[in-house]
Design an enzyme around this catalytic site. Structure first.
Site, PDB file in Angstrom:
ATOM      1  N   GLU A 329       0.828  -1.199   0.000  1.00  0.00           N
ATOM      2  CA  GLU A 329       0.000   0.000   0.000  1.00  0.00           C
ATOM      3  C   GLU A 329       0.867   1.256   0.000  1.00  0.00           C
ATOM      4  O   GLU A 329       1.785   1.385   0.818  1.00  0.00           O
ATOM      5  CB  GLU A 329      -0.904   0.043   1.237  1.00  0.00           C
ATOM      6  CG  GLU A 329      -1.984  -1.020   1.263  1.00  0.00           C
ATOM      7  CD  GLU A 329      -2.823  -0.963   2.530  1.00  0.00           C
ATOM      8  OE1 GLU A 329      -3.950  -1.473   2.489  1.00  0.00           O
ATOM      9  OE2 GLU A 329      -2.358  -0.410   3.550  1.00  0.00           O
ATOM     10  N   CYS A 330       0.591   2.175  -0.894  1.00  0.00           N
ATOM     11  CA  CYS A 330       1.145   3.527  -0.913  1.00  0.00           C
ATOM     12  C   CYS A 330       2.679   3.533  -0.835  1.00  0.00           C
ATOM     13  O   CYS A 330       3.334   3.332  -1.844  1.00  0.00           O
ATOM     14  CB  CYS A 330       0.521   4.365   0.199  1.00  0.00           C
ATOM     15  SG  CYS A 330       0.656   6.150  -0.091  1.00  0.00           S
ATOM     16  N   GLY A 331       3.273   3.751   0.330  1.00  0.00           N
ATOM     17  CA  GLY A 331       4.725   3.705   0.441  1.00  0.00           C
ATOM     18  C   GLY A 331       5.279   2.361   0.019  1.00  0.00           C
ATOM     19  O   GLY A 331       6.370   2.281  -0.557  1.00  0.00           O
ATOM     20  N   LEU A 333       3.915   0.478  -2.303  1.00  0.00           N
ATOM     21  CA  LEU A 333       3.865   0.549  -3.761  1.00  0.00           C
ATOM     22  C   LEU A 333       5.102   1.254  -4.301  1.00  0.00           C
ATOM     23  O   LEU A 333       5.752   0.772  -5.244  1.00  0.00           O
ATOM     24  CB  LEU A 333       2.602   1.302  -4.195  1.00  0.00           C
ATOM     25  CG  LEU A 333       2.572   1.891  -5.613  1.00  0.00           C
ATOM     26  CD1 LEU A 333       2.666   0.798  -6.666  1.00  0.00           C
ATOM     27  CD2 LEU A 333       1.324   2.734  -5.813  1.00  0.00           C
ATOM     28  N   SER A 426      -0.975  -0.769  -4.430  1.00  0.00           N
ATOM     29  CA  SER A 426      -1.995   0.256  -4.654  1.00  0.00           C
ATOM     30  C   SER A 426      -1.734   1.480  -3.800  1.00  0.00           C
ATOM     31  O   SER A 426      -1.151   1.383  -2.714  1.00  0.00           O
ATOM     32  CB  SER A 426      -3.372  -0.325  -4.312  1.00  0.00           C
ATOM     33  OG  SER A 426      -4.374   0.652  -4.342  1.00  0.00           O
TER      34      SER A 426
END
Length: 450
Positions: A329-331, A333, A426
């Site tokens: 997730e986010c970081g 990704l 994501s």
């Protein structure tokens, strides 16, 4: 016992006051902290203050029954009878200008919890009473049972404002916090600096606790909590429990990757998962696990160090190439892209990521699975949130996207969830209450790889 500490708006001192109150009360009893809204940062302060892991309550992610289930579950795990909830933004600020979804008031209603209103009283006396009256009359079902005045100039200012609020707004003032720079905290683009990054944060929290002891009537605060009454009826499960085999899940957790919802981790454990923590920053290779979960954080700050750990980057890419499941997730990704600000990363996805001066996305998200994937079946809708100052440069071959974004932005053109082999990454952060299949499907993917 329960209590909501809510602000009249953002930046009124909710986190320092809430954390200080939690610290002060924790000296004599077990306090279970909670945070309203999708927040990973304030919870780290709560956790250090109380010794109990702070948990999130969010009406965009959870039904009222799930909010009550999450609240009771948190108290039971910490063996506490006192739950304190720090609000988010202003008491009534949510995703719409008139509704309650996503706001602090919705949490207070779901739990039938008394509210203490935190107000920045700088340059206010009688006007402070008008503000309190407005907050009380807008929704009379919200039980505002006390006020804390922040940014008080001196004793005279405090007593005058206290008199105005108590006589005109018919609400007790239970304390006033003096103006002092030492009880403020450093900010970062996503909010407060995470407590795990500050060596002196425990000392700061001790100072905040002392200030609250000296300036707030904690006995009255406790009496308000004791008078909260019984929780409303109705409970709903937070997540699915399906898998029966034993699975080992690697959780990337260190100074870089810190953004995890406690409910997500416990949902994995409830699906017969052994959580194996490892550090992409310090360890040389992925541990002996069946799947990997990489949460968010600040990889851009540690980009040089992550790049230097070539062995770990190669180990993660090898894990991916062997088609073993990775969810990021986010970081997480960003770490799986080719580079962050020109520093080499894992190259699981052949795209470069870089930071921007302006936020790329800061909102709640509604997403639909465009393809079957390791956390949700095709066609199902889930809720999440996104907040990041980074973007991906999608040059060359376009990725396969797992999600259509119905509300929010995603990576590009309302799409998100990069897919490759058995890896899903994501910008959307998920909470298991808003994506009930998250844990069971991720565990199933890891079990299938055994």
């Amino acid at each position: 016992m329960r209590l909501v500490l809510a602000g009249t708006g953002s930046a009124v001192g909710k986190t320092t006051i809430s954390t200080g109150i939690m610290k002060a009360l924790s000296q004599e009893r077990e306090v279970q902290p909670f945070k309203a809204g999708p927040d990973y940062i304030d919870t780290t302060y709560h956790t250090l203050a109380t010794g109990n892991v702070s948990r999130n309550l969010d009406s965009f992610f959870m039904s009222d029954g799930q909010i009550r289930e999450a609240f009771e579950r948190g108290l039971k795990i910490s063996n506490s009878d006192m739950g304190i909830i720090e609000g988010v933004r202003g008491l009534y600020e949510g995703i719409s200008p008139t509704g309650d979804v996503g706001n602090t008031a919705s949490i207070a209603k779901a739990l039938n919890a008394p509210v203490i209103l935190i107000l920045n009283s700088r340059s206010l006396v009688k006007s402070a009473a008008a503000i309190v009256i407005g907050f009380k009359t807008l929704d009379p079902s919200i039980r505002i049972e006390g006020v804390i005045l922040n940014m008080v100039k001196n004793r005279k200012h405090y007593l005058k404002t206290k008199e105005a609020v108590e006589k005109l707004a018919d609400t007790p003032v239970i304390g006033g916090i003096p103006r002092d720079d030492f009880i403020t905290v450093e900010q970062r683009h996503l909010g407060l600096v995470p407590a795990v990054e500050r060596e002196n944060i425990k000392k700061n929290i001790e100072d905040w606790g002392r200030v609250m002891e000296e300036n707030i009537d904690l006995d009255t605060l406790t009496s308000i909590m004791k008078g909260a009454g019984k929780l409303p009826m109705g409970r709903e499960p937070l997540f699915q429990q399906e898998h029966s085999g034993r699975v080992k899940m690697g959780i990337a957790r260190d100074e870089v990757f810190t953004f995890y919802y406690q409910d997500n981790l416990e949902a994995l454990e409830s699906n017969n998962v052994d959580l194996i923590y490892f550090s992409p920053l310090h360890d040389e290779e992925v541990p002996d696990v069946d799947g990997i979960y990489i949460g968010g954080g600040y990889p851009e700050i540690f980009a040089r160090e992550l790049e230097a750990n070539q062995a770990m980057r190669h180990s993660l890419k090898q894990f991916h190439q062997e088609e073993r499941p990775i969810y990021a997730e986010c970081g997480g990704l960003m770490y799986l892209t080719r580079s962050i600000n020109q520093h080499q990363m894992c190259d699981v996805f052949p795209y470069d990521s870089h930071m921007t001066k302006k936020p790329q996305a800061l909102s709640y998200v509604i997403a639909r699975a465009a393809h079957d994937n390791i956390i949700i079946p095709e066609g199902e809708v889930f809720h999440g949130h996104e907040f990041h100052y980074s973007k991906l440069e999608l040059n060359g071959t376009q990725p396969k996207f797992a999600f259509d974004i119905l509300r929010g932005r995603g990576v590009t053109e309302n799409r998100d969830g990069l897919m490759s082999k058995n890896t899903l990454a994501s910008y959307v952060h998920t909470h298991v209450a808003a994506c009930p299949s998250f844990a069971s499907r991720l565990v199933r993917a890891a079990a299938d790889d055994q």
